[in-house]
Design a protein around this motif. Sequence first.
Motif, PDB file in Angstrom:
ATOM      1  N   ALA A  50      -4.445   9.723  -0.292  1.00 40.86           N
ATOM      2  CA  ALA A  50      -5.093   9.481  -1.586  1.00 40.86           C
ATOM      3  C   ALA A  50      -4.262  10.102  -2.708  1.00 40.86           C
ATOM      4  O   ALA A  50      -3.628  11.138  -2.495  1.00 40.86           O
ATOM      5  N   PRO A  51      -4.265   9.517  -3.911  1.00 40.84           N
ATOM      6  CA  PRO A  51      -4.889   8.241  -4.236  1.00 40.84           C
ATOM      7  C   PRO A  51      -4.094   7.086  -3.627  1.00 40.84           C
ATOM      8  O   PRO A  51      -2.871   7.083  -3.657  1.00 40.84           O
ATOM      9  N   VAL A  52      -4.818   6.102  -3.091  1.00 43.30           N
ATOM     10  CA  VAL A  52      -4.167   4.958  -2.459  1.00 43.30           C
ATOM     11  C   VAL A  52      -3.740   3.971  -3.542  1.00 43.30           C
ATOM     12  O   VAL A  52      -4.575   3.472  -4.293  1.00 43.30           O
ATOM     13  N   GLU A  53      -2.444   3.727  -3.623  1.00 45.91           N
ATOM     14  CA  GLU A  53      -1.955   2.786  -4.639  1.00 45.91           C
ATOM     15  C   GLU A  53      -1.763   1.420  -4.013  1.00 45.91           C
ATOM     16  O   GLU A  53      -0.995   1.265  -3.064  1.00 45.91           O
ATOM     17  N   ILE A  54      -2.456   0.425  -4.542  1.00 47.00           N
ATOM     18  CA  ILE A  54      -2.385  -0.923  -3.982  1.00 47.00           C
ATOM     19  C   ILE A  54      -1.795  -1.869  -5.008  1.00 47.00           C
ATOM     20  O   ILE A  54      -2.315  -2.009  -6.121  1.00 47.00           O
ATOM     21  N   ARG A  55      -0.702  -2.483  -4.612  1.00 45.91           N
ATOM     22  CA  ARG A  55      -0.018  -3.425  -5.510  1.00 45.91           C
ATOM     23  C   ARG A  55       0.165  -4.756  -4.790  1.00 45.91           C
ATOM     24  O   ARG A  55       0.101  -4.808  -3.558  1.00 45.91           O
ATOM     25  N   PRO A  56       0.435  -5.815  -5.549  1.00 45.25           N
ATOM     26  CA  PRO A  56       0.777  -7.079  -4.881  1.00 45.25           C
ATOM     27  C   PRO A  56       2.149  -6.951  -4.219  1.00 45.25           C
ATOM     28  O   PRO A  56       2.892  -6.021  -4.497  1.00 45.25           O
ATOM     29  N   PHE A  57       2.481  -7.889  -3.333  1.00 46.33           N
ATOM     30  CA  PHE A  57       3.814  -7.920  -2.715  1.00 46.33           C
ATOM     31  C   PHE A  57       4.898  -7.821  -3.784  1.00 46.33           C
ATOM     32  O   PHE A  57       4.825  -8.528  -4.800  1.00 46.33           O
ATOM     33  N   PRO A  58       5.896  -6.966  -3.582  1.00 49.16           N
ATOM     34  CA  PRO A  58       6.958  -6.870  -4.595  1.00 49.16           C
ATOM     35  C   PRO A  58       7.824  -8.137  -4.647  1.00 49.16           C
ATOM     36  O   PRO A  58       8.024  -8.812  -3.636  1.00 49.16           O
ATOM     37  N   GLY A  59       8.302  -8.437  -5.833  1.00 50.56           N
ATOM     38  CA  GLY A  59       9.266  -9.524  -5.995  1.00 50.56           C
ATOM     39  C   GLY A  59       8.662 -10.917  -6.103  1.00 50.56           C
ATOM     40  O   GLY A  59       9.382 -11.878  -6.368  1.00 50.56           O
ATOM     41  N   VAL A  85       0.837  -1.198   0.000  1.00 52.44           N
ATOM     42  CA  VAL A  85       0.000   0.000   0.000  1.00 52.44           C
ATOM     43  C   VAL A  85       0.872   1.249   0.000  1.00 52.44           C
ATOM     44  O   VAL A  85       1.669   1.430   0.934  1.00 52.44           O
ATOM     45  N   ASN A  86       0.716   2.082  -0.995  1.00 50.54           N
ATOM     46  CA  ASN A  86       1.538   3.294  -1.102  1.00 50.54           C
ATOM     47  C   ASN A  86       3.009   3.000  -0.813  1.00 50.54           C
ATOM     48  O   ASN A  86       3.690   3.760  -0.128  1.00 50.54           O
ATOM     49  N   GLY A  87       3.469   1.853  -1.266  1.00 51.13           N
ATOM     50  CA  GLY A  87       4.887   1.538  -1.145  1.00 51.13           C
ATOM     51  C   GLY A  87       5.287   0.699   0.055  1.00 51.13           C
ATOM     52  O   GLY A  87       6.417   0.242   0.120  1.00 51.13           O
ATOM     53  N   SER A  88       4.379   0.488   1.051  1.00 52.12           N
ATOM     54  CA  SER A  88       4.771  -0.382   2.165  1.00 52.12           C
ATOM     55  C   SER A  88       3.866  -1.603   2.247  1.00 52.12           C
ATOM     56  O   SER A  88       2.685  -1.536   1.904  1.00 52.12           O
TER      57      SER A  88
END
Lengths: 113, 230
Positions: free
Chosen positions: B80-89, B63-66
């Motif tokens: 905001a905006p909240v950036e949601i990504r899967p776990f890196p790597g 979430v937002n890089g963490s």
Amino acid sequence: MSRKASGLKAWVLQRATALYIGLFTLALLGVLLFDPPHGYAQWRDGFADPLIGIATLVYIVSILLHAWVGVRDVLIDYVRPLGLRVTLLALVVLGLVACGLWASQSLILVRLV
Amino acid sequence: MKFLVSRYNPDRDAKPHMQAFEVEVWRGMMLRDALLEIKRQDESFAFRHSCGEGVCGSDGVNVNGSNRLACITPVADLKAPVEIRPFPGRPIIRDLVVDMSQFYAQYKAVEPWLVREDPMPEQEILQSPAERDRLDGLYECILCGCCSTACPSFWWNPDKFHGPQALLTAWRFLADSRDQATEHRLDALEGPYRLFRCHTIMSCVEACPKGLNPTRAIGHIKQLMLEKAI
Ligand code: SF4
Ligand code: SF4
Ligand code: FES
């Protein structure tokens, strides 16, 4: 370095050499700040003292070992192709040995001339 | 509130892309609630979750890089905006769902169980309160993976470096007064990779939603190794 010793030994070596490098650098800075040698003759006499000579030699070796562990860490982390990694490691060893030999020969020359 | 969510469908997409969603926020809303709301808007959206109270460890996301557990992350704390990504790597299976097999393999590799040489007693193996205290801050790990997938050393060598989670577990058993496999465990951690890829970057400590400290555990292991070596 045997496979079994390559973890702990490298780590201990890194810490121990860091300690010595730190202490020696502080001492060196102290001398340069408060009692700097004037002219080449005084420099040479300083390094010709056996104690200082040995301490300097240990300093040089410490820097080389410390650099070796550090560079090896970076290469293990970032260079995946085995051939390239081995080549780079070999180059680093050669470079470090060359630096060491050059530094030692100047220390020896100081005592001869 | 605007959410940017990473989308990836292996059948259609060459690589992940971000998709925007607008979600109405209520008081006390957690990120997991927002993800559920996004799923209501678009049923094809995939993410993992289960307990909803920070216990099962299944809804770790970036979430937002963490790395965080969505269910215990208040939306109000996020920018905001909240950036949601899967776990890196980690290899992405779909959207926020990643393949954690290497993470579990590293956990398995530290033999996360008590090993006894002595014959088992009739009843339980007793511990003094002080011995039991040594396990605090170690046994609470829920295997969410927030730490290991935040660790650069684990990104570069997930197959060879155990990563903070497995090393915390290794120390949990080394520190256990009932365990009798200290030498075996330490030997298994030798070599340049399994333990010593850790460069004390401490990303793991920052990431752990349970407030655990894998870096300190790793330090304890190194110290014990040193003590046993000299
Ligand atoms: S302290 Fe070690 S285990 Fe934790 S993130 Fe850094 S390198 Fe990884
Ligand atoms: S140590 Fe913390 S972040 Fe890592 S898996 Fe365990 S609970 Fe999750
Ligand atoms: S859903 Fe179980 S920890 Fe978040």
